[in-house]
Design a protein around this motif. Sequence first.
Motif, PDB file in Angstrom:
ATOM      1  N   ASP A 269       0.813  -1.222   0.000  1.00  0.00           N
ATOM      2  CA  ASP A 269       0.000   0.000   0.000  1.00  0.00           C
ATOM      3  C   ASP A 269       0.850   1.278   0.000  1.00  0.00           C
ATOM      4  N   GLY A 270       1.906   1.284  -0.803  1.00  0.00           N
ATOM      5  CA  GLY A 270       2.763   2.453  -0.887  1.00  0.00           C
ATOM      6  C   GLY A 270       3.752   2.583   0.248  1.00  0.00           C
ATOM      7  N   GLN A 272       7.104   0.896   2.244  1.00  0.00           N
ATOM      8  CA  GLN A 272       8.221  -0.016   2.033  1.00  0.00           C
ATOM      9  C   GLN A 272       8.772  -0.475   3.370  1.00  0.00           C
ATOM     10  N   ASP A 290       6.639   5.540   4.235  1.00  0.00           N
ATOM     11  CA  ASP A 290       5.685   5.976   3.220  1.00  0.00           C
ATOM     12  C   ASP A 290       6.485   6.584   2.072  1.00  0.00           C
ATOM     13  N   LYS A 291       6.431   5.982   0.907  1.00  0.00           N
ATOM     14  CA  LYS A 291       7.270   6.431  -0.205  1.00  0.00           C
ATOM     15  C   LYS A 291       6.808   7.766  -0.778  1.00  0.00           C
ATOM     16  N   THR A 292       5.589   8.176  -0.432  1.00  0.00           N
ATOM     17  CA  THR A 292       5.095   9.481  -0.897  1.00  0.00           C
ATOM     18  C   THR A 292       5.583  10.601  -0.002  1.00  0.00           C
ATOM     19  N   THR A 293       5.475  10.399   1.318  1.00  0.00           N
ATOM     20  CA  THR A 293       5.820  11.464   2.274  1.00  0.00           C
ATOM     21  C   THR A 293       7.180  11.237   2.931  1.00  0.00           C
ATOM     22  N   GLU A 294       7.745  10.031   2.771  1.00  0.00           N
ATOM     23  CA  GLU A 294       9.003   9.618   3.403  1.00  0.00           C
ATOM     24  C   GLU A 294       8.894   9.536   4.925  1.00  0.00           C
ATOM     25  N   ILE A 337      -2.571   6.762   5.684  1.00  0.00           N
ATOM     26  CA  ILE A 337      -1.953   6.970   4.378  1.00  0.00           C
ATOM     27  C   ILE A 337      -3.037   7.364   3.384  1.00  0.00           C
ATOM     28  N   ASN A 338      -2.637   7.998   2.305  1.00  0.00           N
ATOM     29  CA  ASN A 338      -3.601   8.473   1.314  1.00  0.00           C
ATOM     30  C   ASN A 338      -3.941   7.414   0.279  1.00  0.00           C
ATOM     31  N   LYS A 339      -3.945   6.169   0.715  1.00  0.00           N
ATOM     32  CA  LYS A 339      -4.304   5.065  -0.161  1.00  0.00           C
ATOM     33  C   LYS A 339      -5.184   4.090   0.612  1.00  0.00           C
TER      34      LYS A 339
END
Length: 570
Positions: A269-270, A272, A290-294, A337-339
């Motif tokens: 879910d995005g 890692q 979170d690979k979007t926000t780190e 998370i945004n997913k």
Amino acid sequence: MLPGSSLQVSIGQHSTAGRKAFNQDSFGAYLPKEPELSNKGIVLAVADGISTSTVSQIASDTAVKSFLADYYCTSEAWSVPHAALQVLKACHNWLYAQNRNGPFSSDPDKGYVCTFSALILKQRHAHLLHVGDSRIYLLRHQQLEQLTRDHRLWRGSSSFLSQALGSGAVLEPDYQSMALQQGDLFLLATDGLFEVLPASELIRLLGSEADLSLLALQLTEAALAAGSKDNITLQLVRIDGLPAENNLPLCLDQHLALPPLLQQGDMLDGLQVIRAIQQSSRSHVYLMQDKTTEQLLVLKAPSIDLAEQPDYLERLMREEWIAKRVTSNHVVRPASINKPRTALYTLFEYVEGQTLKQWQLDHPTPTLEQVRSIIEQLGKGLQALHRSEILHQDIRPDNLIITPQGIVKIIDFGAARLAGLQADDEVAGDIPGTALYTAPEYFLGVAGSERSDLYSLAVLTYQLLSGRYPYGADVARAKSIKAQRKLRYQSVFNKNSELPIWLDLTLEKALQVDPNKRYQALSEFLYDLRHPNAEFQKPLSLIERHPLWFWQCLCVGQALIILWLIAARS
């Protein structure tokens, strides 16, 4: 209006006491922003206090406010009906407990009782929950349909509610769901409106005004003009736009699978996997990014071996609900998370630091001031939990983190108990927490209280100061009142102790086997950790001040007397 990326609605609402002296109704609505709008939806709720009670307005207000607040605290992995029913059941059990344990036990109709109806609009569906005789209507294509049924029994010309929040030990609310259509107009109302306005008049009025706030006022005035003698409360919500089918996230109302065992570098879910934090037969805990926000997060997933244990999975997912109810610098915060989630897990902020267990290994002989600082911070965290009617039930070094800045946080809620849901979690022989820190009443099968958490906090204080436990392992074996009466508190002092004498008496009171003899509030215990209690200022005997030294001297004295007697005879 063409389908868009999210649900769009208009809302109008109004409430009045009407011709009564005061208003026993309550209502509320919440329109969240994305991603909460897609994940949880829009909620409207109305409640009507029964006229025979002078405190039912408190019940209706509590029901609406707690439902709106708690529903959005539930796990995103829960379906709408499951989350809503859990929240409603908790509210009902709490109200019922107030009636059962208070002055209304013999006549609950005078206690905290109310009707309740809620409408949850999520994506392209409506979800309805209903108890009592408030109602939800739908106007679609100029056809008015009553979606709820009145929980009312008639005996001759009189009637009474067959179901209501706070009334009766068992709650069986009605639930239904339906697909939405653009232009649908929902009406939530108490009986002060619909008892005097027939369906034909409601249809005429509902189609007469586009401004829903003005329409709500006009409906109220029409009911008063028609002779309504009750409180009048109504909410209107119109579906102005629906999200396109291809814009919908994965439907979380479906059963989610357990995530597989994850390895470093795996994606979910995005998120890692950075590394595994803890692996056990019950759960797997990972440090994620979170690979979007780190942002660094902690993911807790149930063990695959427990996939067929719904009670355990339920408690695990409830941890997020519990954490979301609490705001404290000493309680770990849940994360989102945004997913949409594709698997069953909980997600919390990552707290950098070390567990208190590791801290103890690094500080085997902490100072009194270090211990006070830790316990006072934990006390604040527990007070925040208790204000939200949550018992932690598992205070121990493994469940506590100390940050590099010295801030102490509670990080685990696996054994926590939320008020209103105790009965569902009771399992014969199931003792929450860890035996050495668990309050004695749990071993008798008695439900815990805030004083049970206080006991665990006092055990931790004692253990930090002495490296020992106040009753050793005996407390876990004492499973009857008779056995517990034989337990004897062991002084925190040793022969090299430099602790103040009154501190031992403070701990002894907090660690009483009988919870009624302990401090009645955490604040009292925390205060007495720093301030000598006048109650403990009586002078201590030599054996109380130095028990080990006293008995050693007594044995030496006896030995000398025996040697003297032997020498005198020879």
